[in-house]
Write an enzyme that holds these catalytic residues in place. Structure first.
Site, PDB file in Angstrom:
ATOM      1  N   TYR A  64     -17.165 -38.328 -15.686  1.00 40.99           N
ATOM      2  CA  TYR A  64     -16.629 -37.020 -16.074  1.00 40.99           C
ATOM      3  C   TYR A  64     -15.841 -36.380 -14.934  1.00 40.99           C
ATOM      4  O   TYR A  64     -15.066 -35.442 -15.173  1.00 40.99           O
ATOM      5  CB  TYR A  64     -17.745 -36.055 -16.487  1.00 40.99           C
ATOM      6  CG  TYR A  64     -18.578 -36.459 -17.669  1.00 40.99           C
ATOM      7  CD1 TYR A  64     -18.262 -37.577 -18.459  1.00 40.99           C
ATOM      8  CD2 TYR A  64     -19.711 -35.731 -18.003  1.00 40.99           C
ATOM      9  CE1 TYR A  64     -19.048 -37.946 -19.524  1.00 40.99           C
ATOM     10  CE2 TYR A  64     -20.512 -36.088 -19.082  1.00 40.99           C
ATOM     11  CZ  TYR A  64     -20.182 -37.205 -19.840  1.00 40.99           C
ATOM     12  OH  TYR A  64     -20.971 -37.560 -20.895  1.00 40.99           O
ATOM     13  N   HIS A  86     -24.738 -45.559 -18.289  1.00 38.01           N
ATOM     14  CA  HIS A  86     -23.853 -44.848 -19.212  1.00 38.01           C
ATOM     15  C   HIS A  86     -23.477 -45.664 -20.453  1.00 38.01           C
ATOM     16  O   HIS A  86     -23.540 -45.168 -21.573  1.00 38.01           O
ATOM     17  CB  HIS A  86     -22.589 -44.395 -18.475  1.00 38.01           C
ATOM     18  CG  HIS A  86     -21.915 -43.241 -19.119  1.00 38.01           C
ATOM     19  ND1 HIS A  86     -21.155 -42.332 -18.432  1.00 38.01           N
ATOM     20  CD2 HIS A  86     -21.868 -42.825 -20.409  1.00 38.01           C
ATOM     21  CE1 HIS A  86     -20.684 -41.407 -19.255  1.00 38.01           C
ATOM     22  NE2 HIS A  86     -21.101 -41.705 -20.461  1.00 38.01           N
TER      23      HIS A  86
END
Length: 274
Positions: free
Chosen positions: A47, A105
């Protein structure tokens, strides 16, 4: 706030996610999120805003022992040495000595799941995270992760909203004692516009977005909400003063469809049917 417990982890059932948010947006909205009552914050290396989240929490005077911080290791760090170093970098950016929850992730297709799990266990053993989990794993991968991991896998963070049926995965997670964390709860903007959800919300004096978040939490899932607009934060948090009826829960579940999945990146996503 309600909580979800899994393998000793007590996780706030509603979290604030910062996916696709700029540093400026994160630093503007986090104070409003704290004021509304959010204490569970979810970010990730990919991110690119871990540092902004850390700065915002520090500037707002958030007490570390009241926070539940989650971040995720990106797939290009699934290698000996690189993995631990990337976690050290994440901790430095967040301004903490450990996170509460560290996730793998995506499973990807280049590093076997057992190797990924071994790496995240090493980081936990080194004291850099309280709990570990996975994200975007299918049923077979989740079962394998739980089987080979010395430490408990406490959650699998997956796409979950009214338009996707994740009941098979949820059943497997329940059997393993693993919590489900739901991301994309607004289905990339489709939920607030949904007439069926708006109609249900009108019965409770709530918005369609609040109905969808309540639907997730009421099933025992951890729901991640997100907004870059400080004025909308309080609305997202205001879901603990009503309970959806069994009939309404069934109507919402009936909105799922075969093409409901939104996030399915090639090379990262698994075979969802496995």
């Amino acid at each position: 706030m309600e909580y979800v417990t899994a393998h000793g982890a007590r996780i706030p059932a509603l979290g604030f996610g910062v996916f696709r948010m700029s540093d400026a947006e994160v630093e503007a909205v986090v104070p409003a999120a704290l004021e509304a009552g959010f204490r569970h914050f979810d970010t990730a290396q990919i991110y690119k805003n871990e540092a902004a989240l850390g700065r915002a929490l520090d500037a707002a005077g958030a007490k570390r022992d009241e926070l539940f911080l989650t971040t995720k290791v990106w797939v290009d760090k699934y290698a000996k040495g690189q993995f631990a170093a990337s976690v050290d970098e994440s901790l430095d950016k967040l301004g903490v000595d450990k996170v509460d929850l560290l996730l793998l992730h995506w499973p990807g297709d280049s590093v076997p799941v057992p190797e990924q799990v071994a790496l995240i266990n090493e980081v936990q053993a080194a004291g850099k995270t309280r709990f570990i989990g996975v994200s975007n794993q299918n049923v077979s991968q989740l079962r394998e992760s739980a089987r080979v991991s010395p430490a408990p896998i406490v959650t699998n963070q997956v796409e979950l909203h009214p338009y996707i049926d994740q009941s098979r995965l949820a059943q497997a997670a329940q059997e393993l004692g693993i919590a489900i964390t739901a991301y994309y709860g607004m289905a990339d903007g489709a939920v607030p516009k949904d007439e069926a959800l708006q109609k249900i919300g009108a019965q409770y004096g709530k918005t369609a977005a609040q109905v969808a978040l309540r639907w997730l939490v009421q099933q025992g899932y951890i729901a991640l909400s997100k907004t870059a607009r400080p004025a909308r934060v309080a609305e997202n948090f205001d879901i603990f003063d009503f309970t959806l009826s069994p009939a309404d829960m069934q109507i919402i579940a009936g909105l799922s469809r075969p093409d409901g999945r939104i996030v399915d990146p090639k090379g990262l996503a698994p075979d969802w049917a496995a």
